[in-house]
Design a protein around this motif. Structure first.
Motif, PDB file in Angstrom:
ATOM      1  N   GLN A  57     -22.076 -19.181 -38.210  1.00 19.01           N
ATOM      2  CA  GLN A  57     -23.774 -19.053 -37.544  1.00 19.01           C
ATOM      3  C   GLN A  57     -24.611 -20.049 -38.523  1.00 19.01           C
ATOM      4  O   GLN A  57     -25.480 -20.235 -37.952  1.00 19.01           O
ATOM      5  N   THR A  61     -26.032 -23.585 -35.535  1.00 18.24           N
ATOM      6  CA  THR A  61     -27.189 -22.751 -35.236  1.00 18.24           C
ATOM      7  C   THR A  61     -26.940 -22.368 -33.806  1.00 18.24           C
ATOM      8  O   THR A  61     -27.566 -21.258 -33.254  1.00 18.24           O
ATOM      9  N   TYR A  62     -26.426 -23.267 -32.776  1.00 16.25           N
ATOM     10  CA  TYR A  62     -26.225 -22.908 -31.320  1.00 16.25           C
ATOM     11  C   TYR A  62     -25.124 -21.784 -31.214  1.00 16.25           C
ATOM     12  O   TYR A  62     -25.060 -21.104 -29.984  1.00 16.25           O
ATOM     13  N   MET A  63     -24.623 -21.313 -32.200  1.00 18.69           N
ATOM     14  CA  MET A  63     -23.442 -20.312 -32.095  1.00 18.69           C
ATOM     15  C   MET A  63     -24.060 -18.967 -32.608  1.00 18.69           C
ATOM     16  O   MET A  63     -23.355 -18.185 -33.275  1.00 18.69           O
ATOM     17  N   SER A  64     -25.025 -18.724 -32.376  1.00 15.48           N
ATOM     18  CA  SER A  64     -25.902 -17.388 -33.181  1.00 15.48           C
ATOM     19  C   SER A  64     -25.159 -16.436 -32.780  1.00 15.48           C
ATOM     20  O   SER A  64     -25.208 -15.168 -33.339  1.00 15.48           O
TER      21      SER A  64
END
Length: 153
Positions: A57, A61-64
């Motif tokens: 994460q 950041t797009y895999m929050s």
């Protein structure tokens, strides 16, 4: 680390390698009989899962919403190189590969703690320094495909 069949060459070769699935965290002439050891484990330990989740994460950041459900860790600890002479045996490397998934998305993390050599003598390296010749490489070659809604490597 090879997946669908054994891969025995210690000297890096150009990718792609036909029919091979390979994670090369440090592709070189490691010789465990001289020094060091290798260990691996697959785990669902909550602390390890949380660490992997936080790592993914924070870097993606797009895999929050990513939450690790499994982690596989392989560690090469304090390993020497093939063909090391008495001076070369003091050169040691420590590195690690971490594979993690949430069941849908998978990540490979490479960790390096200590790198003192990059080539054994089978790849043309110097027996005292572990340098020269064909140096170690870091690579990832995995072919993924869907079979009955399961991701296969």
């Amino acid at each position: 680390m090879s997946f669908n069949q054994a891969f025995t060459t210690h000297t890096p070769v150009p990718f792609p390698i036909s029919g091979k699935a390979l994670i090369a965290v440090f592709w070189a002439d490691v010789q465990i009989g001289i020094a060091g050891d290798v260990w691996y484990r697959e785990t669902t330990d909550i602390n390890t899962l949380q660490r992997a989740t936080t790592e993914i994460q924070s870097h993606f950041t797009y895999m929050s919403s990513f939450k690790a459900s499994m982690v596989f860790i392989a560690t090469w600890n304090d390993v020497a190189f093939y063909g090391a002479d008495s001076q070369g045996r003091n050169k040691r490397n420590t590195f690690q590969v971490v594979l993690t998934t949430n069941g849908y998305v998978s990540f490979v993390i490479y960790n390096y703690n200590k790198i003192q050599w990059h080539t054994g003598t089978a790849s043309g390296g110097n027996s005292s320094t572990g340098l020269g010749g064909t140096p170690a490489e870091v690579r990832l070659e995995l072919k993924m495909y869907w079979v009955n809604q399961y991701l296969c490597w």
